[in-house]
Design a protein around this motif. Structure first.
Motif, PDB file in Angstrom:
ATOM      1  N   VAL A   1      -3.469 -14.419 -26.698  1.00  0.00           N
ATOM      2  CA  VAL A   1      -3.529 -13.334 -25.717  1.00  0.00           C
ATOM      3  C   VAL A   1      -2.599 -12.208 -26.142  1.00  0.00           C
ATOM      4  O   VAL A   1      -2.990 -11.034 -26.170  1.00  0.00           O
ATOM      5  CB  VAL A   1      -3.147 -13.848 -24.316  1.00  0.00           C
ATOM      6  N   TRP A   2      -1.385 -12.546 -26.497  1.00  0.00           N
ATOM      7  CA  TRP A   2      -0.391 -11.535 -26.853  1.00  0.00           C
ATOM      8  C   TRP A   2      -0.738 -10.856 -28.176  1.00  0.00           C
ATOM      9  O   TRP A   2      -0.533  -9.659 -28.332  1.00  0.00           O
ATOM     10  CB  TRP A   2       1.004 -12.157 -26.869  1.00  0.00           C
ATOM     11  N   LYS A   3      -1.281 -11.611 -29.117  1.00  0.00           N
ATOM     12  CA  LYS A   3      -1.707 -11.009 -30.386  1.00  0.00           C
ATOM     13  C   LYS A   3      -2.844 -10.035 -30.132  1.00  0.00           C
ATOM     14  O   LYS A   3      -2.862  -8.924 -30.673  1.00  0.00           O
ATOM     15  CB  LYS A   3      -2.137 -12.071 -31.394  1.00  0.00           C
TER      16      LYS A   3
ATOM     17  N   ASP B   1      -2.697  -6.121 -30.978  1.00  0.00           N
ATOM     18  CA  ASP B   1      -3.681  -5.489 -31.860  1.00  0.00           C
ATOM     19  C   ASP B   1      -4.353  -4.303 -31.159  1.00  0.00           C
ATOM     20  O   ASP B   1      -4.528  -3.238 -31.747  1.00  0.00           O
ATOM     21  CB  ASP B   1      -4.743  -6.497 -32.306  1.00  0.00           C
ATOM     22  N   LEU B   2      -4.729  -4.488 -29.892  1.00  0.00           N
ATOM     23  CA  LEU B   2      -5.341  -3.411 -29.119  1.00  0.00           C
ATOM     24  C   LEU B   2      -4.377  -2.235 -28.976  1.00  0.00           C
ATOM     25  O   LEU B   2      -4.754  -1.074 -29.153  1.00  0.00           O
ATOM     26  CB  LEU B   2      -5.757  -3.931 -27.741  1.00  0.00           C
TER      27      LEU B   2
ATOM     28  N   MET C   1      -2.979   3.272 -30.007  1.00  0.00           N
ATOM     29  CA  MET C   1      -1.866   4.218 -30.118  1.00  0.00           C
ATOM     30  C   MET C   1      -1.693   4.782 -31.527  1.00  0.00           C
ATOM     31  O   MET C   1      -0.789   5.577 -31.770  1.00  0.00           O
ATOM     32  CB  MET C   1      -0.566   3.553 -29.659  1.00  0.00           C
ATOM     33  N   ALA C   2      -2.589   4.425 -32.444  1.00  0.00           N
ATOM     34  CA  ALA C   2      -2.478   4.901 -33.828  1.00  0.00           C
ATOM     35  C   ALA C   2      -2.761   6.398 -33.906  1.00  0.00           C
ATOM     36  O   ALA C   2      -3.462   6.968 -33.065  1.00  0.00           O
ATOM     37  CB  ALA C   2      -3.461   4.140 -34.716  1.00  0.00           C
ATOM     38  N   GLU C   3      -2.213   7.024 -34.937  1.00  0.00           N
ATOM     39  CA  GLU C   3      -2.529   8.425 -35.209  1.00  0.00           C
ATOM     40  C   GLU C   3      -4.034   8.549 -35.417  1.00  0.00           C
ATOM     41  O   GLU C   3      -4.670   7.682 -36.005  1.00  0.00           O
ATOM     42  CB  GLU C   3      -1.801   8.908 -36.469  1.00  0.00           C
ATOM     43  N   GLY C   4      -4.590   9.621 -34.939  1.00  0.00           N
ATOM     44  CA  GLY C   4      -6.014   9.899 -35.108  1.00  0.00           C
ATOM     45  C   GLY C   4      -6.249  11.369 -34.832  1.00  0.00           C
ATOM     46  O   GLY C   4      -5.336  12.186 -34.988  1.00  0.00           O
ATOM     47  N   GLU C   5      -7.442  11.710 -34.408  1.00  0.00           N
ATOM     48  CA  GLU C   5      -7.706  13.088 -34.010  1.00  0.00           C
ATOM     49  C   GLU C   5      -6.745  13.510 -32.903  1.00  0.00           C
ATOM     50  O   GLU C   5      -6.318  14.652 -32.844  1.00  0.00           O
ATOM     51  CB  GLU C   5      -9.155  13.260 -33.544  1.00  0.00           C
ATOM     52  N   LEU C   6      -6.427  12.555 -32.050  1.00  0.00           N
ATOM     53  CA  LEU C   6      -5.421  12.770 -31.013  1.00  0.00           C
ATOM     54  C   LEU C   6      -4.101  12.211 -31.542  1.00  0.00           C
ATOM     55  O   LEU C   6      -4.005  11.019 -31.845  1.00  0.00           O
ATOM     56  CB  LEU C   6      -5.831  12.040 -29.732  1.00  0.00           C
ATOM     57  N   PRO C   7      -3.085  13.051 -31.702  1.00  0.00           N
ATOM     58  CA  PRO C   7      -1.806  12.571 -32.245  1.00  0.00           C
ATOM     59  C   PRO C   7      -1.193  11.471 -31.374  1.00  0.00           C
ATOM     60  O   PRO C   7      -1.342  11.467 -30.148  1.00  0.00           O
ATOM     61  CB  PRO C   7      -0.925  13.823 -32.245  1.00  0.00           C
ATOM     62  N   ALA C   8      -0.496  10.560 -32.014  1.00  0.00           N
ATOM     63  CA  ALA C   8       0.120   9.421 -31.311  1.00  0.00           C
ATOM     64  C   ALA C   8       1.079   9.884 -30.222  1.00  0.00           C
ATOM     65  O   ALA C   8       1.180   9.242 -29.177  1.00  0.00           O
ATOM     66  CB  ALA C   8       0.829   8.508 -32.310  1.00  0.00           C
ATOM     67  N   LYS C   9       1.757  11.000 -30.417  1.00  0.00           N
ATOM     68  CA  LYS C   9       2.684  11.462 -29.382  1.00  0.00           C
ATOM     69  C   LYS C   9       1.933  11.848 -28.118  1.00  0.00           C
ATOM     70  O   LYS C   9       2.412  11.616 -27.015  1.00  0.00           O
ATOM     71  CB  LYS C   9       3.590  12.586 -29.886  1.00  0.00           C
TER      72      LYS C   9
END
Length: 120
Positions: free
Chosen positions: A29-31, A35-36, A41-49
């Motif tokens: 469950v915690w893993k 992972d989710l 929250m990874a950098e993408g088109e929408l910045p992580a901040k």
């Protein structure tokens, strides 16, 4: 409360022990959640901040102090500025109303506990 830490820093620390105990009992469950979280929250088109600001806004709306602590720390680590947090809180108050005026300042306090000003 530990004098060297604020409320939200202490809250994060205090929640770590029972979370570790639960993680040992339900590792899948915690893993899966970890992972989710990393993927969302990874950098993408929408910045992580910006993602941290969105998460912090939702934490205010959900009235979740643990979530506020986690995402205030994340926002500070991702380089979010105090002005960005203040403006996000303003939008959250607009959308949420009265509870936003209670939990918004909590998020502000939490962010400031984790924020370290950048010196140029």
């Amino acid at each position: 409360m530990d004098e060297s830490h604020g409320h939200y820093q202490s809250l994060s620390r205090d929640l770590s022990v029972p979370a570790k105990e639960l993680r040992a009992l339900t590792p899948d469950v915690w893993k899966g959640f970890a992972d989710l979280s990393r993927a969302a929250m990874a950098e993408g088109e929408l910045p992580a901040k910006y993602k941290e600001l969105i998460a912090l806004s939702i934490a205010i709306a959900r009235e979740c102090d643990g979530c506020i602590s986690s995402h205030a720390r994340g926002a500070a680590r991702k380089g979010v500025t105090p002005q960005e947090v203040a403006e996000m809180v303003g939008v959250t108050i607009l959308m949420l109303g009265g509870p936003g005026t209670v939990y918004g300042p909590r998020a502000w306090q939490a962010f400031n506990e984790f924020y370290t000003p950048q010196v140029d």
